[in-house]
Design a protein around this motif. Structure first.
Motif, mmCIF file in Angstrom:
data_model
loop_
_atom_site.group_PDB
_atom_site.id
_atom_site.type_symbol
_atom_site.label_atom_id
_atom_site.label_comp_id
_atom_site.label_asym_id
_atom_site.label_seq_id
_atom_site.Cartn_x
_atom_site.Cartn_y
_atom_site.Cartn_z
ATOM 1 N N ILE A 41 0.840 -1.213 0.000
ATOM 2 C CA ILE A 41 0.000 0.000 0.000
ATOM 3 C C ILE A 41 0.874 1.263 0.000
ATOM 4 O O ILE A 41 0.641 2.202 -0.766
ATOM 5 C CB ILE A 41 -0.936 -0.002 1.234
ATOM 6 N N GLN A 47 4.363 5.435 -5.535
ATOM 7 C CA GLN A 47 4.490 5.360 -6.992
ATOM 8 C C GLN A 47 3.525 6.309 -7.688
ATOM 9 O O GLN A 47 3.891 7.006 -8.636
ATOM 10 C CB GLN A 47 4.203 3.927 -7.475
ATOM 11 N N VAL A 320 -13.535 -13.241 -1.313
ATOM 12 C CA VAL A 320 -12.931 -13.768 -2.523
ATOM 13 C C VAL A 320 -14.004 -14.123 -3.555
ATOM 14 O O VAL A 320 -13.733 -14.198 -4.740
ATOM 15 C CB VAL A 320 -12.031 -14.969 -2.174
ATOM 16 N N VAL B 104 2.466 -15.461 1.111
ATOM 17 C CA VAL B 104 2.354 -14.201 1.859
ATOM 18 C C VAL B 104 0.934 -14.066 2.432
ATOM 19 O O VAL B 104 0.762 -13.664 3.591
ATOM 20 C CB VAL B 104 2.693 -12.990 0.948
ATOM 21 N N LEU B 130 -5.646 -4.454 4.464
ATOM 22 C CA LEU B 130 -6.222 -5.444 3.545
ATOM 23 C C LEU B 130 -7.445 -4.878 2.832
ATOM 24 O O LEU B 130 -7.619 -5.066 1.627
ATOM 25 C CB LEU B 130 -6.612 -6.717 4.306
ATOM 26 N N LEU B 133 -6.144 -2.563 0.192
ATOM 27 C CA LEU B 133 -5.547 -3.305 -0.925
ATOM 28 C C LEU B 133 -6.625 -3.878 -1.824
ATOM 29 O O LEU B 133 -6.530 -3.857 -3.042
ATOM 30 C CB LEU B 133 -4.699 -4.456 -0.388
ATOM 31 N N GLN B 134 -7.685 -4.383 -1.195
ATOM 32 C CA GLN B 134 -8.726 -4.999 -1.996
ATOM 33 C C GLN B 134 -9.533 -3.952 -2.753
ATOM 34 O O GLN B 134 -10.074 -4.229 -3.813
ATOM 35 C CB GLN B 134 -9.641 -5.826 -1.104
ATOM 36 N N VAL B 136 -8.324 -1.182 -4.047
ATOM 37 C CA VAL B 136 -7.572 -0.494 -5.095
ATOM 38 C C VAL B 136 -8.002 -1.024 -6.462
ATOM 39 O O VAL B 136 -7.983 -2.231 -6.683
ATOM 40 C CB VAL B 136 -6.062 -0.709 -4.899
ATOM 41 N N THR B 138 -7.987 -2.330 -10.180
ATOM 42 C CA THR B 138 -6.923 -3.124 -10.801
ATOM 43 C C THR B 138 -6.111 -2.290 -11.781
ATOM 44 O O THR B 138 -4.935 -2.554 -11.985
ATOM 45 C CB THR B 138 -7.513 -4.343 -11.519
ATOM 46 N N VAL B 141 -3.460 -0.772 -9.784
ATOM 47 C CA VAL B 141 -2.403 -1.766 -9.547
ATOM 48 C C VAL B 141 -1.488 -1.820 -10.767
ATOM 49 O O VAL B 141 -0.256 -1.845 -10.645
ATOM 50 C CB VAL B 141 -3.020 -3.163 -9.277
ATOM 51 N N VAL B 144 0.800 1.220 -10.945
ATOM 52 C CA VAL B 144 1.835 1.150 -9.910
ATOM 53 C C VAL B 144 2.951 0.211 -10.346
ATOM 54 O O VAL B 144 4.135 0.540 -10.244
ATOM 55 C CB VAL B 144 1.220 0.699 -8.567
ATOM 56 N N ILE B 167 -0.431 -8.922 -6.572
ATOM 57 C CA ILE B 167 -0.952 -7.861 -5.693
ATOM 58 C C ILE B 167 -2.481 -7.953 -5.625
ATOM 59 O O ILE B 167 -3.081 -7.708 -4.578
ATOM 60 C CB ILE B 167 -0.507 -6.473 -6.200
ATOM 61 N N LEU B 170 -3.290 -11.080 -3.363
ATOM 62 C CA LEU B 170 -2.851 -11.084 -1.961
ATOM 63 C C LEU B 170 -3.975 -10.818 -0.949
ATOM 64 O O LEU B 170 -4.180 -11.634 -0.035
ATOM 65 C CB LEU B 170 -1.698 -10.086 -1.782
ATOM 66 N N LEU B 172 -7.161 -11.076 -1.250
ATOM 67 C CA LEU B 172 -8.198 -12.113 -1.330
ATOM 68 C C LEU B 172 -7.777 -13.352 -0.557
ATOM 69 O O LEU B 172 -8.549 -13.912 0.235
ATOM 70 C CB LEU B 172 -8.454 -12.481 -2.793
ATOM 71 N N ALA B 222 -9.158 -16.951 -5.814
ATOM 72 C CA ALA B 222 -8.316 -15.787 -6.104
ATOM 73 C C ALA B 222 -7.605 -15.959 -7.439
ATOM 74 O O ALA B 222 -7.498 -15.014 -8.236
ATOM 75 C CB ALA B 222 -7.299 -15.580 -4.983
#
Lengths: 322, 307
Positions: A41, A47, A320, B104, B130, B133-134, B136, B138, B141, B144, B167, B170, B172, B222
């Motif tokens: 993150i 970036q 998921v 990870v 988390l 991250l979820q 964000v 795609t 991603v 980045v 990324i 992860l 998920l 995932a």
């Protein structure tokens, strides 16, 4: 039971003071995993801010509202993309929220366990369809249908409202993008709200029913009020999904320029523009695209925090399967 | 709720000439309730119909393209060929990304459930991470990873694609692992503790094996999600030789099925559209089969855990 568990964990904590090498290695490894997630993150924010640097120092915050995008004259602005993103997502939410909550109610309150076990996964599978296929379907099936039936009908019936202006023949429009996003947001809101409705204590619903409430009155009086915060969080998470979608929107939004009140015209949005322009970036375009990504990232980070906040005691996360 | 008109009717004295029916206000309330139940049922049917429509569209348009050659030959420009190289490329990138994201992700899940207590500050912070991250997009991603890997290397590579997919996977996998690890019965831990087993041995010997099925389910779902991602690959792995098999992701662009669909459906040729539908059919079949399989496995794990 819980007291035994707490004693157990207390014993374990005490053991942690002089735990074995193996335990310490395991703790270190797990902490590394957590650090990697946090580093990802942090790296993302770095970036995107770094990449957008030239555009930020040149245009500052005015970039966000400036609506021209002209690579040949090095004029860039995120205004139009932001407008397209917000409007298409708003269309998706307006349609998907009542539909998704209805599906959640059907699956969580009304359907028998056997029906729920079949229909629930089917609804979730809608979320598993890759966006490139959703977009493909949007172009081939949805857009013609919208162009020939939905848009002319809405224009005819409600044409006096400026947003339902003259339709195009292709069906590639902001409105179609909103409909496509509806399909992608719907399973999220449906599955998350279903999970919430299933947590409503049986005594509450049975109590209301015993007082003579009809099923709708049980839903309105008990099920919805007790889960309202969680459902709101589910809707916000759906919004996050809609705001960030790139490929499916890119395929159906038509790539128009300029801001128009007419939803039936081609438009553009933040995420699709990044994907589109990256194939052949010109001039100073790349920092500007990073700036668009920065706007998206900020919106999404805020949304994930807001969703967590309003969810309150409920644990509402996209899983998921959604 | 079940105590509705029919139940009342059954208990009504039979001697009364007319059956007991709700009237007046109650009748209105029940009619409203029934109408709204019908609306909710229709909404659920609508969602299922949407899925069926998407699937049927993909099947009817894609089936003509499917043949043995389509699956075993590489793409051949506009004139046909198959998706063998795209399929292999997707497998390479997804496997590579999963090889990073699964370990990870499991470690993050273990950290949340085994190392940090449920009320720990650190665990709370990690959960926020988390969630972020979820959330964000795609495509972000992708941009980045573009800045992180493509710009320094001055080259779009399958490696960058694999990192982007990892990324995406992860959070998920981490969430799925956390959820499964949290429902491992506490008696398992207590039994191991009572025997004086060290924590790490308990984790490796008892907790992870008990949760393995659920973690695998999460990993498969995932992977299925990552296999269909287009936006990040468009940014970091869109320059590749479209007709060649490329299994070496370092320093080379690697073709992929989603990119094949995205670039082919746009081509001004009828056969291109058929090829794109064929690839969509293969991709969708793979993803839906993975979903069904993962769910079956999850229900088996649940039963074994006695849930």
């Amino acid at each position: 039971m819980s007291s035994i568990g707490s004693i157990g964990s207390r014993l374990r904590d005490r053991a942690g003071a002089h735990s074995s090498l193996g335990d310490r290695v395991m703790y270190a490894l797990c902490a590394t995993g957590g650090l990697i997630a946090a580093a990802v993150i942090a790296e993302m924010i770095y970036q995107v801010v770094h990449g957008a640097g030239p555009a930020i120092s040149r245009d500052g915050l005015a970039f966000v509202l400036h609506s021209r995008w002209n690579p040949f004259f090095n004029r860039f602005g995120g205004g139009q993309g932001l407008y397209g993103t917000l409007v298409s997502s708003a269309i998706a939410l307006v349609l998907a929220t009542p539909l998704g909550i209805s599906i959640g109610l059907y699956l969580g309150v009304m359907a028998s366990p056997r029906v729920r076990a079949v229909v629930g996964p089917l609804v979730e599978m809608l979320a598993a369809v890759p966006s490139v296929i959703v977009g493909f379907w949007g172009v081939i099936v949805l857009a013609p249908f919208v162009a020939h039936h939905v848009e002319p009908f809405l224009h005819g019936a409600l044409g006096f409202i400026p947003i339902f202006g003259t339709p195009q023949t292709t069906g590639l429009s902001l409105f179609t993008a909103g409909l496509t996003l509806t399909l992608m947001v719907l399973p999220i809101i449906a599955a998350l709200s279903r999970d919430l409705f299933l947590t409503v204590p049986r005594e509450l619903t049975d109590g209301a029913a015993a007082l003579g409430a009809t099923r709708w009155e049980v839903i309105r009086g008990v099920v919805l009020p007790t889960t309202a915060a969680g459902v709101a969080a589910a809707v916000v998470l759906g919004l996050g999904r809609a705001l960030g979608e790139a490929i499916a929107v890119l395929q159906v939004i038509g790539g128009g320029h300029g801001i128009s009140r007419n939803l039936f015209l081609p438009s553009d949005a933040l995420a699709p523009r990044i994907a589109q322009e990256f194939l052949s970036p010109e001039g100073q375009e790349i920092p500007a695209l990073f700036y668009l990504a920065l706007i998206l990232l900020v919106i999404e980070l805020v949304i994930s925090v807001v969703a967590r906040r309003i969810a309150g005691r409920f644990s509402v996360h996209r899983t998921v399967t959604t | 709720m079940a105590l509705s008109a029919s139940a009342l009717r059954d208990r009504a004295p039979r001697t009364a000439g007319t059956p007991l029916r709700p009237s007046g206000n109650l009748r209105r309330r029940m009619a409203l309730s029934r109408a709204l139940e019908a609306v909710a049922t229709a909404a659920a049917l609508f969602a299922v119909a949407l899925l069926i429509d998407v699937a049927v569209t993909v099947i009817t348009n894609g089936a003509p393209a499917i043949s043995f050659a389509f699956l075993t030959q590489s793409a051949n420009g506009l004139s046909g060929g198959g998706i063998a190289n795209a399929l292999l490329g997707t497998v390479v990138m997804v496997v590579f990304g999963a090889a990073i994201a699964i370990p990870v992700g499991i470690l993050v899940g273990l950290f949340l459930t085994e190392v940090a207590g449920p009320r720990s500050r650190l665990a709370h912070l990690l959960e926020v991470v988390l969630d972020m991250l979820q959330g964000v997009p795609t495509v972000v991603v992708g941009i980045v990873v573009f800045g992180l890997i493509v710009v320094p290397q001055q080259k779009e590579t399958g490696f960058a694609g694999a990192i982007a997919l990892s990324i995406i996977m992860l959070p998920l996998i981490a969430r799925a692992s956390q959820q499964v690890l949290a429902v491992v019965p506490p008696s398992f831990r207590q039994a191991a503790d009572a025997l004086g087993v060290e924590r790490w041995r308990t984790v490796i010997g008892v907790i992870l094996p008990a949760a393995a099925g659920g973690i695998l389910t999460g990993a498969i779902l995932a992977v299925a999600r990552a296999a269909g991602e287009t936006a990040p690959l468009l940014l970091v792995d869109s320059l590749y030789h479209p007709n060649a098999i490329q299994l070496q992701p370092f320093g080379n662009g690697v073709p992929s099925v989603p990119m094949f669909i995205y670039t082919t459906y746009d081509l001004p040729s009828v056969s291109g559209i058929t090829l794109a539908w064929g690839a969509a059919l293969v991709l969708l079949t793979g993803i839906l089969v993975a979903n069904v399989g993962a769910r079956l496995m999850l229900s088996r794990t649940r039963r074994r855990m006695g849930l």
